[in-house]
Scaffold this motif. Sequence first.
Motif, PDB file in Angstrom:
ATOM      1  N   LEU A   1      -0.972   5.964   3.351  1.00 35.64           N
ATOM      2  CA  LEU A   1      -1.027   7.056   2.398  1.00 35.64           C
ATOM      3  C   LEU A   1       0.316   7.795   2.431  1.00 35.64           C
ATOM      4  N   SER A   2       1.355   7.123   2.082  1.00 35.73           N
ATOM      5  CA  SER A   2       2.664   7.770   2.041  1.00 35.73           C
ATOM      6  C   SER A   2       2.883   8.373   0.663  1.00 35.73           C
ATOM      7  N   ALA A   3       3.718   9.393   0.600  1.00 38.53           N
ATOM      8  CA  ALA A   3       4.012  10.047  -0.677  1.00 38.53           C
ATOM      9  C   ALA A   3       4.617   9.038  -1.656  1.00 38.53           C
ATOM     10  N   THR A   4       5.447   8.138  -1.157  1.00 45.46           N
ATOM     11  CA  THR A   4       6.064   7.119  -2.007  1.00 45.46           C
ATOM     12  C   THR A   4       5.006   6.190  -2.583  1.00 45.46           C
ATOM     13  N   ARG A   5       4.070   5.779  -1.752  1.00 46.99           N
ATOM     14  CA  ARG A   5       3.012   4.857  -2.197  1.00 46.99           C
ATOM     15  C   ARG A   5       2.107   5.532  -3.231  1.00 46.99           C
ATOM     16  N   LEU A   6       1.795   6.801  -3.021  1.00 45.81           N
ATOM     17  CA  LEU A   6       0.949   7.513  -3.979  1.00 45.81           C
ATOM     18  C   LEU A   6       1.618   7.627  -5.347  1.00 45.81           C
ATOM     19  N   LYS A   7       2.933   7.799  -5.375  1.00 46.82           N
ATOM     20  CA  LYS A   7       3.653   7.889  -6.649  1.00 46.82           C
ATOM     21  C   LYS A   7       3.571   6.577  -7.424  1.00 46.82           C
ATOM     22  N   GLU A   8       3.439   5.472  -6.692  1.00 44.41           N
ATOM     23  CA  GLU A   8       3.343   4.158  -7.329  1.00 44.41           C
ATOM     24  C   GLU A   8       1.968   3.931  -7.947  1.00 44.41           C
ATOM     25  N   LEU A   9       1.002   4.768  -7.622  1.00 47.86           N
ATOM     26  CA  LEU A   9      -0.364   4.630  -8.120  1.00 47.86           C
ATOM     27  C   LEU A   9      -0.662   5.753  -9.101  1.00 47.86           C
ATOM     28  N   ILE A  22      -8.312  16.099   6.612  1.00 45.92           N
ATOM     29  CA  ILE A  22      -7.858  17.230   7.424  1.00 45.92           C
ATOM     30  C   ILE A  22      -6.591  16.922   8.215  1.00 45.92           C
ATOM     31  N   SER A  23      -6.091  15.685   8.104  1.00 47.38           N
ATOM     32  CA  SER A  23      -4.927  15.292   8.898  1.00 47.38           C
ATOM     33  C   SER A  23      -3.612  15.649   8.207  1.00 47.38           C
ATOM     34  N   ARG A  24      -2.548  15.326   8.899  1.00 50.14           N
ATOM     35  CA  ARG A  24      -1.192  15.524   8.375  1.00 50.14           C
ATOM     36  C   ARG A  24      -0.452  14.205   8.426  1.00 50.14           C
ATOM     37  N   ASN A  25       0.618  14.109   7.643  1.00 48.40           N
ATOM     38  CA  ASN A  25       1.436  12.899   7.717  1.00 48.40           C
ATOM     39  C   ASN A  25       2.286  12.958   8.986  1.00 48.40           C
ATOM     40  N   ALA A  26       3.060  11.927   9.242  1.00 47.78           N
ATOM     41  CA  ALA A  26       3.834  11.840  10.481  1.00 47.78           C
ATOM     42  C   ALA A  26       4.759  13.034  10.675  1.00 47.78           C
ATOM     43  N   ASN A  27       5.354  13.544   9.591  1.00 48.73           N
ATOM     44  CA  ASN A  27       6.269  14.687   9.694  1.00 48.73           C
ATOM     45  C   ASN A  27       5.537  15.964  10.081  1.00 48.73           C
ATOM     46  N   ASP A  60       0.997  22.787   1.915  1.00 47.55           N
ATOM     47  CA  ASP A  60       2.069  22.330   2.796  1.00 47.55           C
ATOM     48  C   ASP A  60       2.222  20.817   2.590  1.00 47.55           C
ATOM     49  N   PRO A  61       3.418  20.339   2.258  1.00 47.57           N
ATOM     50  CA  PRO A  61       3.592  18.916   1.942  1.00 47.57           C
ATOM     51  C   PRO A  61       3.272  17.966   3.096  1.00 47.57           C
ATOM     52  N   THR A  62       3.122  18.473   4.311  1.00 49.11           N
ATOM     53  CA  THR A  62       2.781  17.589   5.424  1.00 49.11           C
ATOM     54  C   THR A  62       1.273  17.344   5.518  1.00 49.11           C
ATOM     55  N   ARG A  63       0.503  18.090   4.726  1.00 50.80           N
ATOM     56  CA  ARG A  63      -0.956  17.919   4.762  1.00 50.80           C
ATOM     57  C   ARG A  63      -1.394  16.809   3.809  1.00 50.80           C
ATOM     58  N   ARG A  64      -2.346  16.011   4.251  1.00 54.41           N
ATOM     59  CA  ARG A  64      -2.901  14.956   3.395  1.00 54.41           C
ATOM     60  C   ARG A  64      -3.573  15.579   2.173  1.00 54.41           C
ATOM     61  N   LEU A  65      -4.211  16.715   2.360  1.00 53.78           N
ATOM     62  CA  LEU A  65      -4.851  17.419   1.252  1.00 53.78           C
ATOM     63  C   LEU A  65      -3.850  17.671   0.136  1.00 53.78           C
ATOM     64  N   SER A  66      -2.646  18.070   0.478  1.00 58.09           N
ATOM     65  CA  SER A  66      -1.604  18.323  -0.519  1.00 58.09           C
ATOM     66  C   SER A  66      -1.226  17.053  -1.267  1.00 58.09           C
ATOM     67  N   GLN A  67      -1.136  15.949  -0.535  1.00 61.03           N
ATOM     68  CA  GLN A  67      -0.812  14.679  -1.178  1.00 61.03           C
ATOM     69  C   GLN A  67      -1.885  14.306  -2.196  1.00 61.03           C
ATOM     70  N   THR A  73      -3.120  15.605  -9.750  1.00 65.82           N
ATOM     71  CA  THR A  73      -2.520  16.397 -10.835  1.00 65.82           C
ATOM     72  C   THR A  73      -1.234  15.758 -11.349  1.00 65.82           C
ATOM     73  N   HIS A  74      -0.933  14.545 -10.891  1.00 63.63           N
ATOM     74  CA  HIS A  74       0.306  13.855 -11.273  1.00 63.63           C
ATOM     75  C   HIS A  74       1.494  14.784 -11.038  1.00 63.63           C
ATOM     76  N   ASN A  75       1.559  15.316  -9.808  1.00 62.82           N
ATOM     77  CA  ASN A  75       2.619  16.245  -9.391  1.00 62.82           C
ATOM     78  C   ASN A  75       2.675  17.501 -10.246  1.00 62.82           C
TER      79      ASN A  75
END
Length: 143
Positions: A1-9, A22-27, A60-67, A73-75
Amino acid sequence: LSATRLKELPEGILFCTYATLISRNANGRKKAAEEEEEEEAEEKRGRAKIDVDTVIVNLDPTRRLSQIVHWMTHNGTTAGDGGLIFDEAHRAKNLCPDGGKQSVTGLCVLELQCALPNAKVVYCSATGCSSVKGMAYMSRLGL
């Protein structure tokens, strides 16, 4: 579930566990550990629980919820009027506990609904509820 991969979908169906929600990405993992230490210190000082009537969505962009919100909302270019289906929704209980700790899962479920006010929501659970307070995460029901 990377931000780059989500943009491709650009559209589709995203299946997400509550643990992922409830998790966060690696950053954000280091940041989360620091925040957890801070929360534990605040809890020892008697920190008040978050008021569910005035919840502020933390994107917060590090939260999965934000992604998820950005993907739905297509950004920010659409209203995010897709569907949210919460299977085993009882996992979000204890949003308004009589005592003890407030549910992180319940808060994330509530934040997701607040961040996507135009989304259609379905709550699914075969587990019964003993009080209306136990259904506080079901904000769209207006209870």
